[in-house]
Design an enzyme around this catalytic site. Sequence first.
Site, PDB file in Angstrom:
ATOM      1  N   SER A 129      92.143  63.789   7.609  1.00  0.00           N
ATOM      2  CA  SER A 129      90.707  64.056   7.609  1.00  0.00           C
ATOM      3  C   SER A 129      90.323  65.387   6.975  1.00  0.00           C
ATOM      4  CB  SER A 129      90.178  64.010   9.053  1.00  0.00           C
ATOM      5  OG  SER A 129      90.874  64.938   9.856  1.00  0.00           O
ATOM      6  N   LYS A 147     100.440  71.555   3.430  1.00  0.00           N
ATOM      7  CA  LYS A 147      99.141  70.933   3.711  1.00  0.00           C
ATOM      8  C   LYS A 147      98.055  71.675   2.948  1.00  0.00           C
ATOM      9  CE  LYS A 147      97.491  70.904   8.009  1.00  0.00           C
ATOM     10  NZ  LYS A 147      97.216  70.455   9.401  1.00  0.00           N
ATOM     11  N   ASP A 277      94.175  67.375  19.973  1.00  0.00           N
ATOM     12  CA  ASP A 277      93.957  66.231  19.081  1.00  0.00           C
ATOM     13  C   ASP A 277      95.095  65.232  19.258  1.00  0.00           C
ATOM     14  OD1 ASP A 277      93.460  64.397  17.122  1.00  0.00           O
ATOM     15  OD2 ASP A 277      93.460  65.811  15.452  1.00  0.00           O
ATOM     16  N   ASP A 296     100.457  69.265  13.565  1.00  0.00           N
ATOM     17  CA  ASP A 296      99.020  69.550  13.528  1.00  0.00           C
ATOM     18  C   ASP A 296      98.539  70.275  14.781  1.00  0.00           C
ATOM     19  OD1 ASP A 296      96.305  69.675  13.115  1.00  0.00           O
ATOM     20  OD2 ASP A 296      96.179  67.669  12.243  1.00  0.00           O
TER      21      ASP A 296
END
Length: 430
Positions: A129, A147, A277, A296
């Site tokens: 996302s 990333k 998350d 993450d």
Amino acid sequence: MPRGRLSRLSQFGRLAGSVAGGMVAEGARRLAEGERPQLRDLLLTPSNVGKIADRLSHLRGAAMKLGQIISMDAGDLLPAELTAIMARLRDSAQHMPPAQLQKVLVREWGPDWRTRFQRFDLHPIAAASIGQVHRAITRDGRELAIKVQYPGVSESIVSDVDNVAALLRMSGALPRGLDIAPLLAEAKRQLAEEADYEREGEQMRLFERLLADTPEVIVPTLDPQLTTSRVLAMTFLSGLPIETLETAPQAARDAAVRTLMTVVLRELFQFGVMQTDPNFANYRVQPESGRLVLLDFGAARPVQPATALGYRQLLHAGLSGDRMAARAAALSAGFIGPAAVARHGGRVDAMIDVILGELQRPGPFDFGDRRFLAALREPGLEIAADSAAWHLPPSDILFVQRKISGTALLAARLKARIDLRALVQPWLQM
């Protein structure tokens, strides 16, 4: 990727129009065949769900995060085949074209950035996302995962939060007296933190230290020299999607879920910080060892002592089978509001009784058995239909509950069987 608020709002509008057109066509077809279709059946067709997934993949940012949450459904909201369609949002956003990627890396690392690597794969191994992930090998032979954040994603996240809030207000879905401004502000702050990769790198380092005594899990190691606010560099850790455990033996599924639940309990009651998350793409499994890779850490945030205390009291009441104590704990922590108890006390107690009954069953809790949800759905919908009973829990609880609920959804997906009493009891005596 559309950046401005109006351009992204128009994308939501186009999606709504496309889905509505699909519903009309599907309804006409079924009526012609002599059926009387339900609205839900017209909305949740593979075609419509596919359109939603594709559009959210194009929008990325907070819009895609909403779809990721939906994709975690364990068959309670969406049929299994439609959940599979939405699952493409876990780590498969539309990625940047090479020319745009080059511009981002030149801005972050300088024009000679390629000299730092033996190899840098331009095609991403994952595109989620907020950013996409590339595999690379440095000059000294270290294998890294890089990333790279999509340009303009910070601005789009703020726009998406504002757009969703505006759509909710215009639709009349929210009671006029319900003030969601504090939650919106907290959501914007949280998402802005997720877009700060230097902050995420520090959180990754923190969790690597906190979990150093847990051999069942592994956290990537940060490369600080290559990390910027928009590029995050870390060791590449191989692994398969956590969902591949669906076909594993029961013991392997149970062990993986038990490990993840233990991590959640330590985050809540020991560490005082939680990665909030629970997107399934944040977990990988190394099949040779069964070790879990945790990824993450952008959504890592402190857990307030009052929140931990509220969960401890609620869990203690639940394992004791004490309905009155459970209701009091839920009210005290802010899980439910006084209006819900005053207006629907019988229904609230009925829902508590169902949960307590499940917790009091002897033996492991079977997360694959979802039959008890039917007993919760009817009173829950009746309470939800009364806007005067609506209540917004504290934002800290909402973020923590997102992680707890997501972990439970993963347990349901893997049909894990866990002795919850044995797992939770030690943390209630501290």
